[in-house]
Write a protein that holds these residues in place. Structure first.
Motif, PDB file in Angstrom:
ATOM      1  N   LEU A  88       8.273   4.339  15.201  1.00 28.60           N
ATOM      2  CA  LEU A  88       8.226   4.361  13.739  1.00 28.60           C
ATOM      3  C   LEU A  88       8.835   3.098  13.148  1.00 28.60           C
ATOM      4  CD1 LEU A  88       9.263   8.029  12.869  1.00 28.60           C
ATOM      5  CD2 LEU A  88       6.963   7.090  13.096  1.00 28.60           C
ATOM      6  N   PHE A  89       8.243   2.659  12.031  1.00 27.42           N
ATOM      7  CA  PHE A  89       8.715   1.486  11.313  1.00 27.42           C
ATOM      8  C   PHE A  89       8.911   1.858   9.836  1.00 27.42           C
ATOM      9  CE2 PHE A  89       6.279   0.034  14.895  1.00 27.42           C
ATOM     10  CZ  PHE A  89       6.925  -1.097  15.366  1.00 27.42           C
ATOM     11  N   ALA A  90      10.057   1.466   9.273  1.00 26.83           N
ATOM     12  CA  ALA A  90      10.278   1.671   7.835  1.00 26.83           C
ATOM     13  C   ALA A  90       9.489   0.609   7.071  1.00 26.83           C
ATOM     14  CB  ALA A  90      11.757   1.574   7.511  1.00 26.83           C
ATOM     15  N   ARG A  91       8.807   1.017   5.997  1.00 26.82           N
ATOM     16  CA  ARG A  91       7.866   0.092   5.367  1.00 26.82           C
ATOM     17  C   ARG A  91       8.283  -0.436   4.001  1.00 26.82           C
ATOM     18  NH1 ARG A  91       3.949   2.453   1.767  1.00 26.82           N
ATOM     19  NH2 ARG A  91       4.029   4.738   1.663  1.00 26.82           N
ATOM     20  N   THR A  92       9.407   0.024   3.448  1.00 25.51           N
ATOM     21  CA  THR A  92       9.710  -0.436   2.095  1.00 25.51           C
ATOM     22  C   THR A  92      11.206  -0.415   1.794  1.00 25.51           C
ATOM     23  OG1 THR A  92       9.140  -0.125  -0.242  1.00 25.51           O
ATOM     24  CG2 THR A  92       9.533   1.847   1.037  1.00 25.51           C
ATOM     25  N   GLY A  93      11.585  -1.145   0.751  1.00 22.32           N
ATOM     26  CA  GLY A  93      12.963  -1.123   0.252  1.00 22.32           C
ATOM     27  C   GLY A  93      13.970  -1.776   1.176  1.00 22.32           C
ATOM     28  N   ALA A  94      15.224  -1.413   0.968  1.00 28.27           N
ATOM     29  CA  ALA A  94      16.318  -1.994   1.757  1.00 28.27           C
ATOM     30  C   ALA A  94      16.225  -1.627   3.231  1.00 28.27           C
ATOM     31  CB  ALA A  94      17.655  -1.524   1.191  1.00 28.27           C
ATOM     32  N   SER A  95      15.504  -0.563   3.546  1.00 29.10           N
ATOM     33  CA  SER A  95      15.401  -0.106   4.937  1.00 29.10           C
ATOM     34  C   SER A  95      14.255  -0.755   5.687  1.00 29.10           C
ATOM     35  CB  SER A  95      15.207   1.417   4.965  1.00 29.10           C
ATOM     36  OG  SER A  95      16.315   2.086   4.413  1.00 29.10           O
ATOM     37  N   VAL A  96      13.473  -1.573   5.033  1.00 28.00           N
ATOM     38  CA  VAL A  96      12.285  -2.134   5.673  1.00 28.00           C
ATOM     39  C   VAL A  96      12.655  -2.813   6.989  1.00 28.00           C
ATOM     40  CG1 VAL A  96      12.403  -4.367   4.470  1.00 28.00           C
ATOM     41  CG2 VAL A  96      10.209  -3.500   5.280  1.00 28.00           C
ATOM     42  N   GLY A  97      11.862  -2.527   8.019  1.00 29.50           N
ATOM     43  CA  GLY A  97      12.116  -3.115   9.333  1.00 29.50           C
ATOM     44  C   GLY A  97      12.865  -2.210  10.284  1.00 29.50           C
ATOM     45  N   LYS A  98      13.549  -1.185   9.766  1.00 34.39           N
ATOM     46  CA  LYS A  98      14.264  -0.273  10.660  1.00 34.39           C
ATOM     47  C   LYS A  98      13.263   0.487  11.524  1.00 34.39           C
ATOM     48  CE  LYS A  98      16.933   2.119   7.892  1.00 34.39           C
ATOM     49  NZ  LYS A  98      18.067   2.935   7.417  1.00 34.39           N
ATOM     50  N   THR A  99      13.667   0.820  12.731  1.00 36.59           N
ATOM     51  CA  THR A  99      12.744   1.437  13.679  1.00 36.59           C
ATOM     52  C   THR A  99      13.370   2.636  14.379  1.00 36.59           C
ATOM     53  OG1 THR A  99      13.474  -0.108  15.397  1.00 36.59           O
ATOM     54  CG2 THR A  99      11.501  -0.704  14.151  1.00 36.59           C
ATOM     55  N   TYR A 100      12.498   3.489  14.916  1.00 33.91           N
ATOM     56  CA  TYR A 100      12.935   4.667  15.673  1.00 33.91           C
ATOM     57  C   TYR A 100      11.884   4.977  16.730  1.00 33.91           C
ATOM     58  CZ  TYR A 100      12.809   9.685  16.693  1.00 33.91           C
ATOM     59  OH  TYR A 100      12.704  10.896  17.313  1.00 33.91           O
ATOM     60  N   LEU A 101      12.318   5.140  17.960  1.00 32.44           N
ATOM     61  CA  LEU A 101      11.436   5.543  19.056  1.00 32.44           C
ATOM     62  C   LEU A 101      11.620   7.026  19.305  1.00 32.44           C
ATOM     63  CD1 LEU A 101       9.464   4.707  21.366  1.00 32.44           C
ATOM     64  CD2 LEU A 101      11.507   4.495  22.822  1.00 32.44           C
ATOM     65  N   TYR A 102      10.558   7.774  19.242  1.00 29.45           N
ATOM     66  CA  TYR A 102      10.636   9.229  19.439  1.00 29.45           C
ATOM     67  C   TYR A 102      11.024   9.556  20.882  1.00 29.45           C
ATOM     68  CZ  TYR A 102       9.219  14.058  20.109  1.00 29.45           C
ATOM     69  OH  TYR A 102       9.207  15.395  20.433  1.00 29.45           O
TER      70      TYR A 102
END
Length: 407
Positions: A88-102
């Motif tokens: 997963l990739f965060a797509r907007t705002g201050a969190s943009v770019g954050k990631t999570y692998l399930y």
């Protein structure tokens, strides 16, 4: 340009040249998440939002999962359920770019609308790809790509063009496994650190009497009798080093001179050995074990003086010069919960001598009990410091490996 490269550090017996691929090439699909309002977590269905990914480490925080206000029995919501190799990739705002692998151990998880899911092909190791989202190259990619005239953001097509260093599946698996081990170890250290910090906070609230009481809620075995409340001024006096003027300091020298801005850190100013020796002999100077206190800025911060050659800024860094009624290890811990007289509930950013001397402190009947309490908390501090050092060393190691094990 040659598209083939090799990393600086790699496991033995791997000789393949690496090459770049884009996320879109190694994914079967890149999809947007489910738009739904999150309600209280129901303990069954989990709904992953952009705020459920930790800022500092990007490690997923399971306890933050919540449930959406939707009917999960409806078939179309299955499209938003995560599965192995989903990134997963965060797509907007201050969190943009954050990631999570399930991780399958996270259970049944659905993902929210401000997240983008890349479903990696089975021929690619998810953790190998995920770790590359923690590199400086990925950070540079998100910073450049997310630039917008308004709120920063990255859409699915743009994430699909992210370039990833790629090698054989067996080497991917080896690297992914190494970093998974490091992450698990870091998570374990951080959990232990949090537990010891929580224990210390609890014991600080219970091992000293509260206002209006004469004994603490929890007491070390073998001690009894009522505690007494005294003013610090009845136990000692405030001391400080003689003033050092700016023209008496230099950027380089023999003896570090700590100002309030460098207190507890690294000195950026120095005095001569001659000046230090003269002032140490003629004027007040801390003894080994004295607890130095910051009297301005972040007031109440403490540093134990251990006998090193150093000098301290007058009035901004002080200590309580006291007699044998006080044990310094006890005093250090008490400073952690003390309420300084005259400044509670105010915007005052300075601790004057009067504030210190008129502050009350609870004392057990004997210095022996003070020392026992001080030792108990010192041991806790040593454990906390040990885990903080382990975390720091491991994070440094991981940062180095992230830099050198990928192209």
């Amino acid at each position: 340009m040659n598209n083939f490269k090799i990393p600086k550090i790699r496991f033995m017996n791997f000789n393949d040249k690496w090459k770049y691929k884009i996320l879109g090439e190694i994914s079967s699909s890149i999809e947007y998440g489910l738009n739904a309002s999150a309600k209280d977590f129901d303990g069954i269905h989990k709904y992953l939002r952009i705020t459920d990914i930790d800022d500092s480490s990007r490690l997923f925080l399971t306890d933050k999962l919540s449930s959406p206000d939707v009917n999960f029995t409806e078939e179309n919501y299955e499209n938003y359920k995560l599965q192995k190799n989903d990134l997963l990739f965060a797509r907007t705002g201050a969190s943009v770019g954050k990631t999570y692998l399930y991780r399958e151990s996270d259970g049944e998880v659905y993902y929210a609308g401000f997240l983008i899911r890349a479903r990696l092909h089975d021929s690619y190791d998810g953790n190998f790809v995920f770790q590359q989202t923690l590199t400086d190259k990925y950070k540079q990619f998100t910073e450049i790509t997310s630039q917008r005239s308004g709120q920063p953001g990255i859409n699915g097509k743009e994430y699909g063009n992210w370039k990833i260093g790629m090698t054989s599946y067996s080497e991917q698996s080896a690297i992914g496994s190494l970093f998974r081990t490091l992450d698990d170890l870091l998570a374990s250290y951080k959990e232990n650190l949090a537990n010891y910090q929580s224990l210390k906070a609890t014991m600080l609230s219970k091992m000293f009497p509260k206002v209006g009481q004469t004994v603490p809620e929890i007491r070390l075995e073998g001690f009894e009798g009522e505690w007494e409340e005294k003013k610090l001024g009845s136990l000692g006096s405030v001391a400080m080093n003689k003033r050092i003027f700016k023209d008496e300091t230099s950027e380089y020298g023999d003896i570090p001179f700590y100002k309030i801005g460098t207190f507890g850190g690294t000195a950026d100013s120095f005095i001569t050995k001659e000046k230090f020796k003269e002032y140490k002999e003629k004027y007040p100077y801390p003894e080994i074990g004295d607890i130095l206190i910051s009297a301005s800025g972040s007031i109440g911060r403490t540093v134990v003086y251990n006998g090193e050659d150093a000098y301290y800024q007058d009035s901004n860094i002080v200590w309580l010069k006291h007699d044998q009624q006080l044990d310094n290890s006890y005093l250090k811990q008490y400073y952690g919960i003390i309420k300084w007289s005259g400044i509670e509930g105010t915007t005052i950013k300075r601790l004057y001598n009067k504030n210190i001397l008129e502050t009350n402190i609870f004392l057990p009947p004997s210095v022996v009990e003070q020392r026992a309490i001080g030792t108990y908390f010192s041991n806790l501090d040593n454990l906390i410091n040990s885990y903080q050092e382990k975390i720091s060393h491991l994070e440094t190691l991981k940062k180095k490996l992230l830099q050198d094990m990928f192209i």
